[in-house]
Design a protein around this motif. Sequence first.
Motif, PDB file in Angstrom:
ATOM      1  N   CYS A  41      -8.530  -4.567  18.274  1.00  0.00           N
ATOM      2  CA  CYS A  41      -8.461  -3.108  18.279  1.00  0.00           C
ATOM      3  C   CYS A  41      -7.760  -2.591  19.536  1.00  0.00           C
ATOM      4  O   CYS A  41      -7.044  -1.599  19.480  1.00  0.00           O
ATOM      5  N   ARG A  46      -5.655  -2.276  15.082  1.00  0.00           N
ATOM      6  CA  ARG A  46      -6.157  -2.665  13.757  1.00  0.00           C
ATOM      7  C   ARG A  46      -6.376  -4.167  13.738  1.00  0.00           C
ATOM      8  O   ARG A  46      -5.924  -4.886  14.620  1.00  0.00           O
ATOM      9  N   PRO A 118     -17.711  -7.578   7.879  1.00  0.00           N
ATOM     10  CA  PRO A 118     -16.903  -6.417   8.280  1.00  0.00           C
ATOM     11  C   PRO A 118     -15.403  -6.690   8.327  1.00  0.00           C
ATOM     12  O   PRO A 118     -14.598  -5.795   8.053  1.00  0.00           O
ATOM     13  N   PHE A 121     -14.177  -6.194   4.776  1.00  0.00           N
ATOM     14  CA  PHE A 121     -14.207  -4.848   4.218  1.00  0.00           C
ATOM     15  C   PHE A 121     -13.520  -3.784   5.065  1.00  0.00           C
ATOM     16  O   PHE A 121     -13.132  -2.751   4.558  1.00  0.00           O
ATOM     17  N   LEU A 122     -13.379  -4.028   6.352  1.00  0.00           N
ATOM     18  CA  LEU A 122     -12.732  -3.056   7.224  1.00  0.00           C
ATOM     19  C   LEU A 122     -11.327  -3.510   7.550  1.00  0.00           C
ATOM     20  O   LEU A 122     -11.105  -4.643   7.958  1.00  0.00           O
ATOM     21  N   ASP A 124      -9.087  -1.437   9.495  1.00  0.00           N
ATOM     22  CA  ASP A 124      -8.577  -0.898  10.752  1.00  0.00           C
ATOM     23  C   ASP A 124      -9.742  -0.518  11.655  1.00  0.00           C
ATOM     24  O   ASP A 124     -10.894  -0.483  11.245  1.00  0.00           O
ATOM     25  N   CYS A 125      -9.429  -0.251  12.873  1.00  0.00           N
ATOM     26  CA  CYS A 125     -10.449   0.122  13.852  1.00  0.00           C
ATOM     27  C   CYS A 125     -10.741   1.612  13.738  1.00  0.00           C
ATOM     28  O   CYS A 125      -9.847   2.415  13.479  1.00  0.00           O
ATOM     29  N   LEU A 126     -11.967   1.956  13.925  1.00  0.00           N
ATOM     30  CA  LEU A 126     -12.352   3.368  13.823  1.00  0.00           C
ATOM     31  C   LEU A 126     -12.480   3.985  15.181  1.00  0.00           C
ATOM     32  O   LEU A 126     -12.748   3.461  16.146  1.00  0.00           O
TER      33      LEU A 126
END
Length: 126
Positions: A41, A46, A118, A121-122, A124-126
């Motif tokens: 990140c 990402r 994670p 399912f994820l 990109d970074c939030l």
Amino acid sequence: MKDGREKWHERLKVTLWTLIVPPTVWAAHFLFSYLWAAISCAKAGRFATFPWLFVIGTVLALAAIALSGWIAWHQERMAQTPPPHEKGTDIDRLRFLAKSTLLLAGLSFVAVLFTALPVVFLGDCL
């Protein structure tokens, strides 16, 4: 074996040191996962499209935990005495440690899978 030769997993003895292998591998994988996510990140903003390093680390962690559980399973199932193993003899202590290691290996295996979810399912970074 009948001719006096033991298989390699029969020579290994489950101890308190082997009891901590599965949760230690999970903890190392957990640390590795969070460091990988933080570095990804920070540098790219990402996750990688297909994170080979993360996949290799996860597979190695699962393999180490599975091997530990497999050895404990064989130690626990040796046909010398049937359960319950509630006396204070050496073989009962070995069986208790083997069963505990087996249960911790199962829990740690699931924990590594949940730690890796994670990344699946994820994107990109939030």
